[in-house]
Design an enzyme around this catalytic site. Structure first.
Site, PDB file in Angstrom:
ATOM      1  N   HIS A   1       5.610   2.126  -0.743  1.00  0.00           N
ATOM      2  CA  HIS A   1       6.512   1.703  -1.825  1.00  0.00           C
ATOM      3  C   HIS A   1       7.962   2.123  -1.546  1.00  0.00           C
ATOM      4  CE1 HIS A   1       4.367  -0.163  -5.115  1.00  0.00           C
ATOM      5  NE2 HIS A   1       3.418   0.746  -5.109  1.00  0.00           N
TER       6      HIS A   1
ATOM      7  N   HIS B   1      -0.294   4.411   0.371  1.00  0.00           N
ATOM      8  CA  HIS B   1       0.120   3.317  -0.534  1.00  0.00           C
ATOM      9  C   HIS B   1       1.486   3.634  -1.158  1.00  0.00           C
ATOM     10  CE1 HIS B   1      -0.807   0.294  -3.877  1.00  0.00           C
ATOM     11  NE2 HIS B   1       0.216   0.962  -4.353  1.00  0.00           N
TER      12      HIS B   1
ATOM     13  N   GLY C   1      -1.333   7.106  -8.535  1.00  0.00           N
ATOM     14  CA  GLY C   1      -0.091   7.309  -7.800  1.00  0.00           C
ATOM     15  C   GLY C   1       1.004   6.464  -8.418  1.00  0.00           C
TER      16      GLY C   1
HETATM   17 CO    CO Z   1       1.557   0.690  -5.939  1.00  0.00          CO
END
Ligand code: CO
Length: 152
Positions: free
Chosen positions: A140, A136, A51
């Site tokens: 961000h 996750h 990712g």
């Molecule tokens: Co990251």
């Protein structure tokens, strides 16, 4: 188009703490955005990540990419609509923190609403690794990093 390896910001960069701006409709028609996405996939794959968020390559845009089980996903202006109460702990890493791994507790399943690269509204239910990576990367976009998260 020649693909470009993008510079990934390291964990202590203050840009990673910023909340990313929404992508506006006009930008979706812009080839620059498509190029950014292509270069993000190229950069993520070269670094063996699963990712990558735009913030990590220094671009102020609410978008991230994911590649799980050979399937590519692009999430623009995402909103997680549902987090399952059922949680699971797993070791996570981040391309901005090479060599650092930490157990993080996250929901097993999520539902995410977003725009695809054509600007179409999409909705996806995810579980397993895909759900984890989405959570996750979504963090961000709000300046939240996995090192902040608790494990139980
Ligand atoms: Co990251």
């Amino acid at each position: 188009m020649e693909k470009k390896l993008l510079n990934i910001l390291s964990g202590n960069d203050p840009f990673l703490r910023k909340e990313m701006a929404l992508v506006v409709a006009e930008e979706l028609k812009n080839t620059r955005l498509q190029e950014l996405i292509e270069n993000m996939f190229f950069t993520m794959e070269k670094n063996k990540g699963v990712g990558l968020a735009a913030s990590q390559v220094g671009v102020d845009a609410a978008l991230f990419i994911v590649e799980v089980d050979m399937q590519r996903y692009i999430f623009i202006n995402p909103q997680i609509k549902h987090y399952s109460k059922d949680k699971v702990e797993m070791e996570e890493g981040c391309l901005s923190f090479p060599g650092i791994f930490k157990p993080v507790t996250r929901s097993k399943k999520i539902t995410i609403a977003y725009l695809d690269e054509k600007g179409q509204k999409q909705r996806l239910k995810a579980k397993g690794l895909l759900a984890r990576v989405i959570q996750h990367e979504f963090d961000h976009l709000r300046g939240v990093l996995f090192i902040d998260k608790e494990s139980v």
